[in-house]
Design a protein around this motif. Structure first.
Motif, PDB file in Angstrom:
ATOM      1  N   ILE A 150      -1.647  13.797  12.642  1.00  0.00           N
ATOM      2  CA  ILE A 150      -2.725  13.210  13.299  1.00  0.00           C
ATOM      3  C   ILE A 150      -3.438  12.112  12.719  1.00  0.00           C
ATOM      4  O   ILE A 150      -3.923  11.231  13.409  1.00  0.00           O
ATOM      5  N   GLY A 151      -3.653  12.135  11.461  1.00  0.00           N
ATOM      6  CA  GLY A 151      -4.184  11.022  10.664  1.00  0.00           C
ATOM      7  C   GLY A 151      -5.581  11.004  10.811  1.00  0.00           C
ATOM      8  O   GLY A 151      -6.198  11.750  11.442  1.00  0.00           O
ATOM      9  N   GLY A 152      -6.118   9.878  10.377  1.00  0.00           N
ATOM     10  CA  GLY A 152      -7.673   9.483  10.421  1.00  0.00           C
ATOM     11  C   GLY A 152      -8.265  10.171   9.271  1.00  0.00           C
ATOM     12  O   GLY A 152      -7.955  11.208   8.428  1.00  0.00           O
ATOM     13  N   ALA A 208     -10.063  16.735   5.222  1.00  0.00           N
ATOM     14  CA  ALA A 208      -9.677  18.146   5.100  1.00  0.00           C
ATOM     15  C   ALA A 208      -8.595  18.698   4.160  1.00  0.00           C
ATOM     16  O   ALA A 208      -8.517  19.520   3.483  1.00  0.00           O
ATOM     17  N   LEU A 209      -7.531  17.863   4.152  1.00  0.00           N
ATOM     18  CA  LEU A 209      -6.585  17.967   3.254  1.00  0.00           C
ATOM     19  C   LEU A 209      -6.762  17.731   1.756  1.00  0.00           C
ATOM     20  O   LEU A 209      -6.591  18.638   0.865  1.00  0.00           O
ATOM     21  N   TRP A 210      -7.655  16.630   1.609  1.00  0.00           N
ATOM     22  CA  TRP A 210      -7.862  16.457   0.089  1.00  0.00           C
ATOM     23  C   TRP A 210      -8.670  17.388  -0.340  1.00  0.00           C
ATOM     24  O   TRP A 210      -8.723  18.102  -1.458  1.00  0.00           O
ATOM     25  N   ALA A 230       0.619  12.496   1.241  1.00  0.00           N
ATOM     26  CA  ALA A 230       1.313  11.162   0.957  1.00  0.00           C
ATOM     27  C   ALA A 230       1.519  10.561   2.329  1.00  0.00           C
ATOM     28  O   ALA A 230       1.760   9.408   2.400  1.00  0.00           O
ATOM     29  N   ALA A 231       1.466  11.411   3.422  1.00  0.00           N
ATOM     30  CA  ALA A 231       2.061  10.714   4.766  1.00  0.00           C
ATOM     31  C   ALA A 231       1.079   9.499   5.214  1.00  0.00           C
ATOM     32  O   ALA A 231       1.032   9.110   6.166  1.00  0.00           O
ATOM     33  N   PHE A 232      -0.213   9.634   4.447  1.00  0.00           N
ATOM     34  CA  PHE A 232      -1.295   8.595   4.970  1.00  0.00           C
ATOM     35  C   PHE A 232      -0.807   7.408   4.513  1.00  0.00           C
ATOM     36  O   PHE A 232      -1.570   6.338   4.675  1.00  0.00           O
ATOM     37  N   THR A 259       5.060   8.691  -1.428  1.00  0.00           N
ATOM     38  CA  THR A 259       4.506   7.851  -1.007  1.00  0.00           C
ATOM     39  C   THR A 259       5.530   6.562  -1.346  1.00  0.00           C
ATOM     40  O   THR A 259       5.705   5.503  -0.801  1.00  0.00           O
ATOM     41  N   ALA A 260       6.428   6.554  -2.390  1.00  0.00           N
ATOM     42  CA  ALA A 260       7.195   5.554  -2.872  1.00  0.00           C
ATOM     43  C   ALA A 260       6.600   4.082  -3.080  1.00  0.00           C
ATOM     44  O   ALA A 260       7.428   3.185  -2.846  1.00  0.00           O
ATOM     45  N   ASP A 261       5.194   4.135  -3.364  1.00  0.00           N
ATOM     46  CA  ASP A 261       4.429   3.103  -3.342  1.00  0.00           C
ATOM     47  C   ASP A 261       4.799   2.274  -4.842  1.00  0.00           C
ATOM     48  O   ASP A 261       4.776   3.022  -5.830  1.00  0.00           O
ATOM     49  N   ASP A 262       5.076   1.029  -5.003  1.00  0.00           N
ATOM     50  CA  ASP A 262       5.016   0.114  -6.115  1.00  0.00           C
ATOM     51  C   ASP A 262       4.052   0.674  -7.080  1.00  0.00           C
ATOM     52  O   ASP A 262       4.419   0.701  -8.348  1.00  0.00           O
TER      53      ASP A 262
END
Length: 385
Positions: free
Chosen positions: A276-278, A284-286, A305-307, A337-340
């Motif tokens: 759903i995101g946002g 809520a998840l955090w 991580a999906a955000f 996230t595979a973020d640098d």
């Protein structure tokens, strides 16, 4: 035949075997219909393929040896080799074209092939009402194959199945709903909403997902109500459906499911919030992750991580938290996230953080797992481009 000739023959070949009550007797009839002498038929029926070494080489040889191989399988382990069995029909048709005198005997032994997809689809649609459950299940599988090939009559038959759950075998009905995107349209909305409201039916979970796949938003209140159902499978299905809908109004109800008594419901609720995101869903998840501080709450980390990039800095900051459980969860989320920006933090923890979580695992191990996940995702991205 039609443009679907190969599919017609493939399904016909399968039917030829599946509809025999006495497969060995049927195989013997096909062997005899090839015009071979009785001694050759007896040798083939013995199940010993070596007995066929002296078999004459003519146009009937391939069909004869194929049926003999099926007999050997049946004599040996009693199992039907589908790859062998589905070749018999096409081979017989080919042989009849080459050897017209064999057309009569083979036609009698095998039955004539269908004129095309329409005749087969008609048969399968009728078989959905058979008193034999095995036939009903074969029929729905065949109709799904035809629908995948784009056959309009198969899609119409499947729509009829999906439109009224009260008249269908529940397994047949759920098989159809599992592939709802092959044939579903707006005409199915009333029937699927009726099925969704029938919470005593065993297919409610599938009706919720089908409504979501087809975008029937009138189902949202019913799906939200299912989050309170006593059956965890229905609660999980409702979470999944609401995630597919990306329904922001369901965030409070999904947040409550993060404390569900059933593990897979908690996991699916977290996944739905991630879909759903946002800001409200992320908060809520955090909050759930910070309050639970449970190293087993990987579903929360994955959902966060999906955000994507917006959460990376906060997750990096969490890797310095005094609580090893939270650092381990941050590692899991950062890897996904595979973020640098995540790699230096993960590398540092992998090399230096020897603290243990409440489950006894090392934070360093969680960091190494996060690094592996990040590299795997990055490699997949590189390959796809």
């Amino acid at each position: 035949m039609t443009d679907h000739r190969d599919a017609v023959l493939r399904l016909w070949g399968r039917q030829l075997y599946e509809r025999q009550n006495e497969p060995l007797a049927w195989a013997e009839a096909v062997l005899k219909a090839t015009g071979r002498p009785p001694t050759a038929v007896t040798a083939a029926m013995s199940g010993r393929l070596e007995a066929l070494t002296d078999s004459p080489s003519d146009r009937a040889q391939l069909l004869f040896r194929t049926v003999a191989k099926l007999v050997a399988n049946l004599r040996g382990d009693g199992l039907y080799d589908a790859d062998v069995g589905t070749r018999i029909g096409p081979l017989a048709l080919w042989l009849c074209e080459l050897e017209p005198p064999l057309t009569g005997p083979l036609g009698y032994a095998l039955g004539h092939p269908p004129d095309g997809p329409t005749s087969l689809v008609t048969v399968h649609a009728i078989e959905l009402s058979s008193g034999n459950r095995a036939i009903r299940l074969r029929a729905i599988d065949a109709l799904l194959e035809w629908a995948e090939l784009g056959h309009p009559q198969a899609r119409a038959a499947l729509s009829e199945v999906a439109s009224d759950h009260r008249t269908q075998d529940v397994t047949v009905w759920t098989k159809a709903l599992n592939r709802i995107t092959l044939f579903g349209d707006a005409s199915l909305e009333p029937g699927l909403l009726r099925a969704l409201a029938d919470t005593g039916h065993r297919g409610v979970r599938w009706s919720a997902l089908a409504c979501a796949e087809l975008g029937f938003h009138r189902a949202v209140p019913l799906c939200t109500a299912l989050l309170e159902h006593p059956d965890p499978m229905l609660r999980e299905g409702a979470c999944e459906a609401l995630g597919i809908f990306e329904e922001h109004a369901a965030i409070p109800a999904l947040t409550a499911r993060l404390d569900d008594e059933t593990t897979w419901v908690r996991s699916r609720a977290a996944m739905a919030l991630g879909q759903i995101g946002g800001a409200q869903a992320l908060a809520a998840l955090w909050q759930a992750m910070m309050e639970h501080r449970n190293p087993q709450a990987g579903h929360l980390a994955s959902a966060i991580a999906a955000f994507g990039p917006p959460v990376v800095d906060d997750l990096i900051a969490l890797t310095t938290d005094p609580d090893p459980d939270l650092r381990a969860l941050a590692c899991r989320a950062l890897g996904s996230t595979a973020d640098d920006r995540a790699l230096p933090a993960l590398e540092h923890l992998a090399a230096h953080d020897l603290a243990r979580t409440t489950l006894g695992g090392l934070v360093a191990t969680a960091a190494k797992q996060g690094l592996r996940t990040a590299h795997r995702i990055r490699d997949a991205r590189t390959t796809s481009t």
